[in-house]
Write an enzyme that holds these catalytic residues in place. Sequence first.
Site, PDB file in Angstrom:
ATOM      1  N   SER A 119      -8.046  13.850   4.921  1.00  0.00           N
ATOM      2  CA  SER A 119      -8.353  14.508   6.198  1.00  0.00           C
ATOM      3  C   SER A 119      -9.523  13.919   6.601  1.00  0.00           C
ATOM      4  O   SER A 119     -10.067  13.834   7.921  1.00  0.00           O
ATOM      5  CB  SER A 119      -9.272  15.830   5.663  1.00  0.00           C
ATOM      6  OG  SER A 119      -8.370  16.509   4.780  1.00  0.00           O
ATOM      7  N   HIS A 140      -1.227  13.604   8.347  1.00  0.00           N
ATOM      8  CA  HIS A 140      -2.117  14.860   8.119  1.00  0.00           C
ATOM      9  C   HIS A 140      -1.649  16.075   8.338  1.00  0.00           C
ATOM     10  O   HIS A 140      -1.602  16.704   9.418  1.00  0.00           O
ATOM     11  CB  HIS A 140      -3.489  14.310   8.857  1.00  0.00           C
ATOM     12  CG  HIS A 140      -4.535  15.156   8.518  1.00  0.00           C
ATOM     13  ND1 HIS A 140      -5.457  15.898   9.250  1.00  0.00           N
ATOM     14  CD2 HIS A 140      -4.976  16.067   7.332  1.00  0.00           C
ATOM     15  CE1 HIS A 140      -6.452  16.603   8.832  1.00  0.00           C
ATOM     16  NE2 HIS A 140      -5.926  16.643   7.519  1.00  0.00           N
ATOM     17  N   GLU A 152      -0.686  15.357  12.120  1.00  0.00           N
ATOM     18  CA  GLU A 152      -1.436  14.279  12.658  1.00  0.00           C
ATOM     19  C   GLU A 152      -0.732  13.070  12.088  1.00  0.00           C
ATOM     20  O   GLU A 152      -0.777  12.903  11.148  1.00  0.00           O
ATOM     21  CB  GLU A 152      -2.895  14.337  12.690  1.00  0.00           C
ATOM     22  CG  GLU A 152      -3.545  15.373  13.413  1.00  0.00           C
ATOM     23  CD  GLU A 152      -4.991  15.027  13.322  1.00  0.00           C
ATOM     24  OE1 GLU A 152      -5.718  15.243  14.395  1.00  0.00           O
ATOM     25  OE2 GLU A 152      -5.799  15.154  12.136  1.00  0.00           O
ATOM     26  N   ASN A 190      -9.813  17.432  13.531  1.00  0.00           N
ATOM     27  CA  ASN A 190     -11.205  17.754  12.917  1.00  0.00           C
ATOM     28  C   ASN A 190     -12.228  17.349  13.875  1.00  0.00           C
ATOM     29  O   ASN A 190     -13.372  18.008  14.002  1.00  0.00           O
ATOM     30  CB  ASN A 190     -11.222  17.169  11.655  1.00  0.00           C
ATOM     31  CG  ASN A 190     -10.711  17.949  10.531  1.00  0.00           C
ATOM     32  OD1 ASN A 190     -10.871  19.029  10.614  1.00  0.00           O
ATOM     33  ND2 ASN A 190     -10.372  17.504   9.494  1.00  0.00           N
TER      34      ASN A 190
HETATM   35  P1  NAD Z   1      -5.854  19.223  -4.904  1.00  0.00           P
HETATM   36  O1  NAD Z   1      -7.029  19.011  -5.688  1.00  0.00           O
HETATM   37  O2  NAD Z   1      -5.441  20.722  -4.953  1.00  0.00           O
HETATM   38  O3  NAD Z   1      -4.653  18.353  -5.601  1.00  0.00           O
HETATM   39  C1  NAD Z   1      -4.890  16.932  -5.802  1.00  0.00           C
HETATM   40  C2  NAD Z   1      -3.866  16.819  -7.056  1.00  0.00           C
HETATM   41  O4  NAD Z   1      -3.789  15.165  -7.154  1.00  0.00           O
HETATM   42  C3  NAD Z   1      -3.893  17.330  -8.242  1.00  0.00           C
HETATM   43  O5  NAD Z   1      -2.659  17.980  -8.839  1.00  0.00           O
HETATM   44  C4  NAD Z   1      -4.289  16.022  -9.418  1.00  0.00           C
HETATM   45  O6  NAD Z   1      -3.907  16.435 -10.460  1.00  0.00           O
HETATM   46  C5  NAD Z   1      -3.576  15.037  -8.615  1.00  0.00           C
HETATM   47  N1  NAD Z   1      -4.099  13.637  -8.894  1.00  0.00           N
HETATM   48  C6  NAD Z   1      -5.427  13.409  -9.295  1.00  0.00           C
HETATM   49  N2  NAD Z   1      -5.288  11.925  -9.481  1.00  0.00           N
HETATM   50  C7  NAD Z   1      -4.159  11.494  -9.345  1.00  0.00           C
HETATM   51  C8  NAD Z   1      -3.424  10.249  -9.494  1.00  0.00           C
HETATM   52  N3  NAD Z   1      -4.563   9.195  -9.721  1.00  0.00           N
HETATM   53  N4  NAD Z   1      -2.254  10.194  -9.446  1.00  0.00           N
HETATM   54  C9  NAD Z   1      -1.573  11.311  -9.222  1.00  0.00           C
HETATM   55  N5  NAD Z   1      -1.954  12.629  -8.840  1.00  0.00           N
HETATM   56  C10 NAD Z   1      -3.163  12.633  -9.217  1.00  0.00           C
HETATM   57  O7  NAD Z   1      -6.182  18.778  -3.706  1.00  0.00           O
HETATM   58  P2  NAD Z   1      -5.732  19.001  -2.238  1.00  0.00           P
HETATM   59  O8  NAD Z   1      -6.305  20.069  -1.702  1.00  0.00           O
HETATM   60  O9  NAD Z   1      -4.012  19.250  -2.264  1.00  0.00           O
HETATM   61  O10 NAD Z   1      -6.025  17.826  -1.338  1.00  0.00           O
HETATM   62  C11 NAD Z   1      -5.177  16.784  -1.398  1.00  0.00           C
HETATM   63  C12 NAD Z   1      -5.346  15.537  -0.042  1.00  0.00           C
HETATM   64  O11 NAD Z   1      -5.302  16.540   0.874  1.00  0.00           O
HETATM   65  C13 NAD Z   1      -7.029  15.271  -0.056  1.00  0.00           C
HETATM   66  O12 NAD Z   1      -7.009  14.133   0.534  1.00  0.00           O
HETATM   67  C14 NAD Z   1      -7.549  16.278   0.843  1.00  0.00           C
HETATM   68  O13 NAD Z   1      -8.476  15.901   1.674  1.00  0.00           O
HETATM   69  C15 NAD Z   1      -6.224  16.222   1.810  1.00  0.00           C
HETATM   70  N6  NAD Z   1      -6.154  17.693   2.646  1.00  0.00           N
HETATM   71  C16 NAD Z   1      -6.599  18.780   1.952  1.00  0.00           C
HETATM   72  C17 NAD Z   1      -6.451  20.044   2.554  1.00  0.00           C
HETATM   73  C18 NAD Z   1      -6.695  21.377   2.243  1.00  0.00           C
HETATM   74  O14 NAD Z   1      -6.996  22.300   2.964  1.00  0.00           O
HETATM   75  N7  NAD Z   1      -6.774  21.409   0.785  1.00  0.00           N
HETATM   76  C19 NAD Z   1      -5.906  20.034   4.056  1.00  0.00           C
HETATM   77  C20 NAD Z   1      -5.459  18.727   4.912  1.00  0.00           C
HETATM   78  C21 NAD Z   1      -5.725  17.660   3.944  1.00  0.00           C
END
Ligand code: NAD
Length: 384
Positions: A119, A140, A152, A190
């Site tokens: 993000s 994104h 995006e 954003n």
């Molecule tokens: P999350 O914490 O729910 O999930 C992250 C996952 O990655 C977990 O299952 C974790 O075990 C895994 N992980 C950690 N290290 C790892 C590795 N080395 N190899 C493989 N897997 C690994 O996170 P999320 O909310 O899904 O966010 C993920 C990405 O998406 C981030 O970059 C976040 O900024 C972006 N994002 C999140 C949102 C939101 O609202 N949650 C919206 C848009 C973008």
Amino acid sequence: MSAPTRIAVVGGGTMGAGIAALACRHGIATVLCDVDEAAVDAGVRRVTDELARRVRRGRMTTAEADATAALLTGSADLAAVAGTGLVLEAVPEEPQLKRDLFARVARIAPAAVLASNTSSIPIATIADAVAAPERVLGLHFFNPPGAMRLVELVTTPATAADAAATARALAVAIGKQVVAVADGPGFLVNRCARPYYLEALRIVETGVATAPQVDRACEAAGFPMGPFRLMDTIGIDVSLAVTRSMFEQSGGEPRWQPTLTQEVMAASGKLGRKSGSGFYDYGDDAAPDVGEHAAASAGDAPALVERIVAQLVNEAWFALDAGVARTQDDVDLAMTVGLGHPRGPFAWGRELGLQRVVALLGRLAGRDGDARYRVAAGLMAAAG
Ligand code: NAD
């Protein structure tokens, strides 16, 4: 360019599992990787739970859900991404983690497009860790990825046109509307959404209105959720982190300066819904906020909205001037489809009249010329 028939998603959390479910639902074989077997199982379960929900709601049959689930493979071994056409990472928002991951993935899948769901981390800093930065871009998605229609597509100057075309084809194949965006602080959505929060916060910090009054005014104007209710839902800490990251990446752009209110609330654990209190209380005995709502006189509401909209219009012009978006229509599409704003900022600016917007920003800047209300060059020129 056709969409890849086999992709990998690395990180099976909220976003990764949602995106994997979406890809499988659209017939794309998907490998879901995570750190260990337990995390992989949890990610796969998120996908199958989502499919089961769709069956319960009558959106798919059990046979369709089974066929969809059969397209998913879980793996704790990153080697499983080999041979896929696109690898999307959705691991936690830590720059070095993403850099290390893509450096490894690039070696395992040398022909794949490498897409990040970050993000806020500049795509160029992730691409920099990969021997072939032309394969790296941002895709994104918004949360929840199954329901939010916008994606995006973030490219850097190094991104190859065919990599971008492959990523776009994938996003379209899984039912998304794609907006092309240049790498930069907050990308497009954003960035263009920042004034919705920051101007609202300034209104409250300067005592012009209360948070419920601003929320009520915005909701009456057609925004799906007022800015304070929305910050409470997103998490004050999460919203602050985005603002902070944009402020830092820009070298201290005054418009993106985090507010004292956000800093104090985040530091004291008032994070919104998830902590039980934020701008509103969410405990069992929390009083409904109708009293304060009622205090907002109808006469104030349009002025509050116009002030926020003026800064939304200004930020959109700054983004266009900086080449973050290609066209006014792209920005309007992103803000209406992506965030549900009742109008895009360019359409809204035309409706209000650009001279009126510039005049309002001038009044807000005051005699000392508060830099937060500096008018974008494009807006100034278009206002004539
Ligand atoms: P999350 O914490 O729910 O999930 C992250 C996952 O990655 C977990 O299952 C974790 O075990 C895994 N992980 C950690 N290290 C790892 C590795 N080395 N190899 C493989 N897997 C690994 O996170 P999320 O909310 O899904 O966010 C993920 C990405 O998406 C981030 O970059 C976040 O900024 C972006 N994002 C999140 C949102 C939101 O609202 N949650 C919206 C848009 C973008």
